[in-house]
Design a protein around this motif. Structure first.
Motif, PDB file in Angstrom:
ATOM      1  N   VAL A 120     -38.869  22.892  58.237  1.00 32.07           N
ATOM      2  CA  VAL A 120     -39.029  24.352  58.303  1.00 32.07           C
ATOM      3  C   VAL A 120     -38.865  24.979  56.927  1.00 32.07           C
ATOM      4  O   VAL A 120     -39.636  25.854  56.524  1.00 32.07           O
ATOM      5  CB  VAL A 120     -38.016  24.959  59.300  1.00 32.07           C
ATOM      6  CG1 VAL A 120     -38.021  26.491  59.193  1.00 32.07           C
ATOM      7  CG2 VAL A 120     -38.353  24.541  60.728  1.00 32.07           C
ATOM      8  N   GLY A 121     -37.863  24.540  56.173  1.00 30.09           N
ATOM      9  CA  GLY A 121     -37.628  25.098  54.840  1.00 30.09           C
ATOM     10  C   GLY A 121     -38.792  24.867  53.900  1.00 30.09           C
ATOM     11  O   GLY A 121     -39.224  25.780  53.179  1.00 30.09           O
ATOM     12  N   PHE A 122     -39.308  23.662  53.893  1.00 31.06           N
ATOM     13  CA  PHE A 122     -40.446  23.378  53.017  1.00 31.06           C
ATOM     14  C   PHE A 122     -41.713  24.081  53.487  1.00 31.06           C
ATOM     15  O   PHE A 122     -42.553  24.464  52.678  1.00 31.06           O
ATOM     16  CB  PHE A 122     -40.667  21.861  52.906  1.00 31.06           C
ATOM     17  CG  PHE A 122     -39.805  21.213  51.867  1.00 31.06           C
ATOM     18  CD1 PHE A 122     -40.178  21.200  50.534  1.00 31.06           C
ATOM     19  CD2 PHE A 122     -38.601  20.632  52.219  1.00 31.06           C
ATOM     20  CE1 PHE A 122     -39.378  20.610  49.569  1.00 31.06           C
ATOM     21  CE2 PHE A 122     -37.780  20.037  51.269  1.00 31.06           C
ATOM     22  CZ  PHE A 122     -38.167  20.027  49.930  1.00 31.06           C
ATOM     23  N   MET A 123     -41.854  24.270  54.779  1.00 27.47           N
ATOM     24  CA  MET A 123     -42.998  25.045  55.273  1.00 27.47           C
ATOM     25  C   MET A 123     -42.955  26.476  54.733  1.00 27.47           C
ATOM     26  O   MET A 123     -43.971  27.016  54.288  1.00 27.47           O
ATOM     27  CB  MET A 123     -42.985  25.075  56.805  1.00 27.47           C
ATOM     28  CG  MET A 123     -43.477  23.808  57.475  1.00 27.47           C
ATOM     29  SD  MET A 123     -43.416  23.985  59.279  1.00 27.47           S
ATOM     30  CE  MET A 123     -44.229  22.478  59.799  1.00 27.47           C
ATOM     31  N   LEU A 124     -41.794  27.084  54.769  1.00 28.48           N
ATOM     32  CA  LEU A 124     -41.661  28.454  54.270  1.00 28.48           C
ATOM     33  C   LEU A 124     -41.968  28.530  52.779  1.00 28.48           C
ATOM     34  O   LEU A 124     -42.671  29.437  52.316  1.00 28.48           O
ATOM     35  CB  LEU A 124     -40.245  28.973  54.550  1.00 28.48           C
ATOM     36  CG  LEU A 124     -39.886  29.198  56.022  1.00 28.48           C
ATOM     37  CD1 LEU A 124     -38.405  29.554  56.147  1.00 28.48           C
ATOM     38  CD2 LEU A 124     -40.748  30.296  56.622  1.00 28.48           C
TER      39      LEU A 124
END
Length: 467
Positions: A120-124
């Motif tokens: 999720v963090g890298f997607m953001l």
């Protein structure tokens, strides 16, 4: 004569080249760190495909908006805001884990493990990077149309587009070293800072040609020598007073997307981008993973193969930009000469079909063959972008490039998701090589399919004169 005309336009081309270098350096960091991040966060191929797909999907949607923003703000400030956002986006990757934790907490997910948090963090972070980077090509193509006559545009585009390959070459030579000495977070922060260095020179040097004090009258006249509708005639400077001529303020262009979609020229560009951009995304994001999966190569061992491959692509970009000039000098219209060159360019990726069958001999064979395909893509890219400025007036270039860029980004999403699914499927069967064989086959034939569709939509040079 060329010395009398002046060369300031090539200074602008150099700025575009360095911006595109930074653009691809920023986006390449993740693919180079993927083998390490995969071990740290226990990612699957599907996890990595989802992260890259978020970048591509956001990039695709943002291209549509970015092109319109560049047309509204103008090239100078449209490009400036683009690189500010994407440089910040590159840097926030270093904070992907706390960003992921905050997002998971805000969404109310309970019991989510470190795997999901990292994804999720890298997607953001990739979404922010994609939104900013979407402005690069609409702004660069618009700047090229403003500073170069049509006969030089594909060469200028090929030169600045080769910055993509310089960025891809520099990344494997620098990112692993930064990772080893300061960690993966430092790699993202370092490349993000470089964009702000470029920003200083851009704001200092760039102005529209009719307002540029460093541009002499003969060069301005040469730039405007084939303008559509003679739309800059009122801004021609006298040779005795380069900057004193009054400039009529430009009213921001308002050309609707619906109207642009009514032209076959728009569809030819968009379909050509959809079918071929995904190939480049695949090469860019999956090559380190391919070298690891098929040949067990990681870290410093992949630096030289990737540097060779992207050096070949750089040569293809510049050579592809020059190639149509051969036909244009023979009397063909710029678009017709470009399409003739693009057909020959589209044949070269067919050699990628041999990458897997010959890979057992040496890993250098698929690296070289994929390098030929990557080189052909960059030659193709230099020309397909220039078809827009061949046929559309300057006020619509950013918007049309945005439409095509959105289509290209969606093609990238399809390629990334398809690749991730195939690789996980065949890895579970113990034969991941089959997944790469299927993907390389798609990469090999996409350009010829795209060329025939484009040629059927726009058989001959048909400029748009009613916008």
């Amino acid at each position: 004569m060329k010395q009398q005309i002046g060369r300031f336009r090539w200074t602008i081309c150099a700025l575009l080249f360095f911006a595109t270098t930074v653009n691809y350096l920023d986006r390449q960091v993740l693919s180079l760190l993927q083998p390490k991040l995969e071990e740290i966060f226990k990612w699957t191929n599907t996890d990595y495909a989802n992260i890259t797909a978020v970048f591509q999907f956001t990039y695709a949607l943002s291209m549509l908006v970015a092109g319109r923003i560049v047309d509204r703000l103008g090239t100078r400030w449209g490009y400036a805001w683009s690189i500010i956002i994407w440089s910040l986006g590159a840097m926030v990757h270093a904070f992907a884990i706390p960003m992921g934790e905050a997002a998971v907490s805000a969404l109310g997910f309970a019991g989510v493990g470190a795997l999901s948090v990292s994804v999720v963090g890298f997607m953001l972070a990739r979404a922010v990077l994609a939104f900013g980077e979407a402005g690069n090509f609409p702004a660069a193509i618009k700047a090229t149309a403003e500073y170069f006559p049509k006969k030089e545009r594909s060469l200028a585009t090929g030169i600045f587009n080769s910055g993509a390959n310089i960025g891809a070459v520099l990344a494997p030579l620098t990112v692993p070293w930064i990772y080893q000495h300061w960690g993966w977070e430092a790699a993202f922060i370092f490349v993000g800072v470089i964009g702000f260095v470029w920003l200083f020179f851009w704001l200092f040097l760039y102005e529209k040609p009719e307002k540029q004090k460093l541009l002499k009258a003969p060069e301005l006249a040469y730039i405007n020598s084939d303008n559509e509708h003679n739309d800059s005639a009122q801004n021609i400077k006298s040779e005795t007073d380069v900057v004193a001529a009054p400039v009529i303020p430009e009213v921001p262009a308002k050309v609707s997307w619906i109207r642009l979609l009514g032209y076959r020229q728009t569809w030819a560009f968009a379909i050509g981008k959809f079918l071929t951009d995904g190939v480049w995304w695949f090469f860019l994001f999956w090559l380190p993973a391919y070298l690891k999966a098929q040949f067990g190569m990681t870290g410093s061992s992949i630096q030289l193969p990737l540097a060779l491959l992207y050096t070949m692509a750089m040569i293809g970009s510049v050579g592809g930009g020059w190639f149509p000039m051969y036909y244009i000098k023979k009397g063909l219209q710029p678009y017709d000469g470009r399409m003739k060159a693009m057909f020959l360019i589209a044949c070269f990726p067919l050699v990628v079909l041999l990458a897997q069958p010959l890979g057992d001999i040496s890993f250098w064979i698929p690296v070289f063959l994929i390098g030929v395909g990557a080189s052909a893509h960059q030659a193709w890219s230099a020309n397909i972008f220039t078809t827009v400025s061949d046929m559309f007036p300057k006020k619509a270039i950013g918007s049309v490039v945005g439409i095509g860029g959105m289509a290209g980004g969606m093609g990238g999403v399809v390629m990334s998701k398809l690749g991730g699914g195939l690789f996980d499927h065949y890895k579970a069967l113990g034969h991941i090589q089959t997944g790469y064989t299927i993907m390389f086959t798609i990469c090999a034939v996409s350009y010829l399919v795209a060329w025939f569709i484009m040629k059927s939509l726009v058989p001959k040079y048909r400029p748009i004169n009613d916008l």
